[in-house]
Enzyme design. Structure first.
Site, mmCIF file in Angstrom:
data_model
loop_
_atom_site.group_PDB
_atom_site.id
_atom_site.type_symbol
_atom_site.label_atom_id
_atom_site.label_comp_id
_atom_site.label_asym_id
_atom_site.label_seq_id
_atom_site.Cartn_x
_atom_site.Cartn_y
_atom_site.Cartn_z
ATOM 1 N N ASP A 165 0.824 -1.207 0.000
ATOM 2 C CA ASP A 165 0.000 0.000 0.000
ATOM 3 C C ASP A 165 0.867 1.270 0.000
ATOM 4 O O ASP A 165 2.094 1.182 -0.017
ATOM 5 C CB ASP A 165 -0.917 -0.075 1.240
ATOM 6 C CG ASP A 165 -2.256 0.613 1.035
ATOM 7 O OD1 ASP A 165 -2.513 1.148 -0.052
ATOM 8 O OD2 ASP A 165 -3.050 0.616 2.006
ATOM 9 N N GLU A 220 -1.028 1.839 -5.099
ATOM 10 C CA GLU A 220 -0.718 3.270 -4.907
ATOM 11 C C GLU A 220 -1.793 4.159 -5.520
ATOM 12 O O GLU A 220 -1.556 5.343 -5.766
ATOM 13 C CB GLU A 220 0.717 3.604 -5.331
ATOM 14 C CG GLU A 220 1.114 3.275 -6.744
ATOM 15 C CD GLU A 220 0.674 4.318 -7.748
ATOM 16 O OE1 GLU A 220 -0.455 4.151 -8.273
ATOM 17 O OE2 GLU A 220 1.436 5.255 -8.025
ATOM 18 N N TRP A 221 -2.967 3.571 -5.721
ATOM 19 C CA TRP A 221 -4.195 4.340 -5.973
ATOM 20 C C TRP A 221 -4.141 5.185 -7.252
ATOM 21 O O TRP A 221 -4.868 6.166 -7.387
ATOM 22 C CB TRP A 221 -4.526 5.238 -4.767
ATOM 23 C CG TRP A 221 -4.263 4.624 -3.446
ATOM 24 C CD1 TRP A 221 -4.562 3.349 -3.061
ATOM 25 C CD2 TRP A 221 -3.633 5.234 -2.307
ATOM 26 N NE1 TRP A 221 -4.168 3.138 -1.767
ATOM 27 C CE2 TRP A 221 -3.601 4.273 -1.279
ATOM 28 C CE3 TRP A 221 -3.103 6.517 -2.066
ATOM 29 C CZ2 TRP A 221 -3.035 4.540 -0.026
ATOM 30 C CZ3 TRP A 221 -2.556 6.780 -0.816
ATOM 31 C CH2 TRP A 221 -2.520 5.802 0.180
ATOM 32 N N ASP A 280 -9.970 4.357 -3.179
ATOM 33 C CA ASP A 280 -10.698 3.212 -2.609
ATOM 34 C C ASP A 280 -12.154 3.165 -3.073
ATOM 35 O O ASP A 280 -12.844 4.183 -3.104
ATOM 36 C CB ASP A 280 -10.695 3.285 -1.079
ATOM 37 C CG ASP A 280 -9.340 2.923 -0.494
ATOM 38 O OD1 ASP A 280 -8.368 2.796 -1.267
ATOM 39 O OD2 ASP A 280 -9.257 2.786 0.737
HETATM 40 C C1 GLA Z 1 -5.820 1.870 1.806
HETATM 41 C C2 GLA Z 1 -6.036 0.852 0.683
HETATM 42 C C3 GLA Z 1 -7.195 -0.057 1.059
HETATM 43 C C4 GLA Z 1 -6.893 -0.747 2.369
HETATM 44 C C5 GLA Z 1 -6.596 0.270 3.458
HETATM 45 C C6 GLA Z 1 -6.091 -0.387 4.724
HETATM 46 O O1 GLA Z 1 -6.911 2.745 1.912
HETATM 47 O O2 GLA Z 1 -6.282 1.489 -0.536
HETATM 48 O O3 GLA Z 1 -7.413 -1.003 0.033
HETATM 49 O O4 GLA Z 1 -5.775 -1.593 2.194
HETATM 50 O O5 GLA Z 1 -5.616 1.218 3.044
HETATM 51 O O6 GLA Z 1 -5.765 0.517 5.722
#
Ligand code: GLA
Length: 353
Positions: A119, A152-153, A174
Site C-alpha cells: 500500500d 498506490e491508488w 478506494d
Molecule cells: C488503503 C487501501 C485499502 C486498504 C486500506 C487499509 O486505503 O487502498 O485497500 O488496504 O488502506 O488501511
C-alpha cells in the site's frame, strides 16, 4: 481471484475470522469457482517491530502466529495473501516497510505468503515508479513466487510502468459500497485497456458484492463490469453469512469465464449516452463479451450494435448467449436490445459468422 478482509471487516481481523472464512470459501464453492487467495489486509500487525527488526503479528488477534495460519490456509487448498505498506507506516498506523523491503519480503516468504499487497500511506517524497521495483527485487531474492499487488491508488500512473514491476496495480482511490462509486471507477478505466494483459492487470479495487449498500441489480452490474475489465476479482464480503443471491453472483461461472478469459484483453467502453453504456471485450475463442448497462434511474431499452462491438462498420449477424441466465438467445441481425431495470445489466457472449 480471492478474498480480502478490508471492505467488510476493516481493521477488525483475527485468526478466528480467517479460519472461519477459509472454511466458508471451501464450503460455499467459492474456492472451486476460482477464489484462491485469502488476503489479510491492514491491521494484522503488532504495534512495533521485534528486537531483530522484523515485522510481527498482533498476538492477541493471531495467537498461533501467521506461519501457523498460513499452513491452515494452505491445508484448505487456498493461497495466503498479506498486506504491508511502502511507506513509514501502514494506513492504520502500523509499522511500514520503507527501507526494510528485503527483510519483510523474506519474512513473508518464511510465513508461506503467496501474495503481497503493498500500500501507499506515509510515502511523502516517494514515487511509485522508483519504489515498487524494490519490491520486485525483494520478492525475487526470496526465491518464493509471490503475486505483487501494487496499491498506490493511481498516483503515479502505474499503467505506464507497473506491467514489468508487479502483477496488478490499483487504478483508482478506494471503492465504496455505493452505486456512485462503481460508476466513478468504471469511468476511470475507459482509457486503460491498452495496458492490461496476462500477468499484468489494471485493478479497479476489490468487490463490494454482498456488503449491503447496493441492490442486487447493481451488484450484478458491478461484477459484470469487473469481468468485462479483466479485473482481479477479490471478494470483499462476509462469506460466512452471505445470501444465496450474493453467492450466485460471486460464483456465476460464465461471468467468471469472461473475467478469466485466456486472451486477457481488457474490455473497451464502446458507447455511453443518456441512459446506457455498452462495453465489449474480445475473447480467446473469437467471440465477444458484451455488456449492456442501464445507468439511468428509470427502466430503459438498451441497444448494443454489432458494428460498435466489433469496431468496424458493416452489417453482421451475431449468435447470442446470455451469461447471467445461462441460456442461448439465438441469432440477432445487427444489434441486440433489452429493456433493463435501473442500474441493471445484460452480459452476453456473442459469436459472429
Ligand atoms: C488503503 C487501501 C485499502 C486498504 C486500506 C487499509 O486505503 O487502498 O485497500 O488496504 O488502506 O488501511
Amino acid at each position: 481471484m480471492g478474498w480480502n478482509s478490508w471492505n467488510r471487516f476493516g481493521p477488525f481481523i483475527s485468526e478466528h475470522l480467517v479460519l472461519e472464512t477459509a472454511d466458508a470459501l471451501v464450503e460455499s464453492g467459492m474456492r472451486d469457482a476460482g477464489y484462491r487467495y485469502l488476503v489479510l489486509d491492514d491491521a494484522w500487525e503488532g504495534s512495533a517491530r521485534d528486537d531483530e527488526g522484523d515485522l510481527v503479528e498482533n498476538r492477541w488477534a493471531f495467537p498461533n502466529g501467521l506461519r501457523w495460519l498460513g499452513d491452515e490456509i494452505h491445508r484448505r487448498g487456498l493461497r495466503f495473501g498479506l498486506y504491508t505498506d511502502a511507506g513509514t507506516r501502514t494506513c492504520q498506523g502500523y509499522p511500514g516497510s520503507l527501507g526494510a523491503e528485503a527483510r519483510d519480503a523474506k519474512r513473508f516468504a518464511e510465513w508461506g505468503v503467496d501474495f503481497m499487497k503493498v500500500d501507499w500511506c506515509y510515502t511523502e517524497g516517494l514515487r511509485g515508479r522508483s519504489t515498487y521495483p524494490k519490491w520486485t527485487d525483494a520478492i525475487r531474492a526470496t526465491g518464493r513466487p509471490m503475486v505483487l499487488s501494487i496499491s498506490e491508488w493511481s498516483r503515479d500512473k502505474p499503467w505506464e510502468w507497473a506491467g514489468a514491476v508487479g502483477h496488478m496495480w490499483r487504478t483508482t482511490p478506494d471503492i465504496a459500497d455505493t452505486w456512485a462509486s462503481v460508476v466513478d471507477i468504471a469511468d476511470r478505466q475507459v482509457e486503460l485497456h491498452p495496458f492490461a494483459g496476462p500477468d499484468h492487470w489494471n485493478d479497479p479495487d476489490m468487490l463490494e458484492v454482498g456488503n449491503g449498500g447496493m441492490t442486487d441489480d447493481e451488484y450484478r452490474t458491478h461484477f459484470s463490469l469487473w469481468a468485462i475489465l479483466a479485473a482481479p476479482l477479490m471478494a470483499g464480503n462476509d462469506v460466512r453469512a452471505m445470501s444465496d443471491t450474493t453467492r450466485a453472483i460471486l460464483t456465476a461461472a460464465e461471468v467468471i469465464g469472461v473475467d478469466q478469459d485466456a486472451r486477457g484483453a481488457q474490455g473497451r467502453r464502446v458507447r455511453r449516452d443518456a441512459t446506457s453504456e455498452i462495453w465489449a471485450r474480445p475473447l480467446a475463442d473469437g467471440t465477444y463479451g458484451v455488456l449492456l448497462i442501464n445507468h439511468s434511474d428509470a427502466r430503459a431499452n438498451v441497444v448494443a450494435r454489432w458494428d460498435e462491438v466489433v469496431g468496424e462498420k458493416g452489417s453482421r449477424r451475431g449468435v447470442v448467449r446470455d451469461l447471467w441466465e445461462r441460456g442461448e438467445i439465438g441469432e440477432r441481425d445487427g444489434f441486440f436490445d433489452r429493456t433493463l431495470a435501473p442500474h441493471a445489466c445484460a452480459l452476453l457472449r456473442v459469436s459472429f459468422d
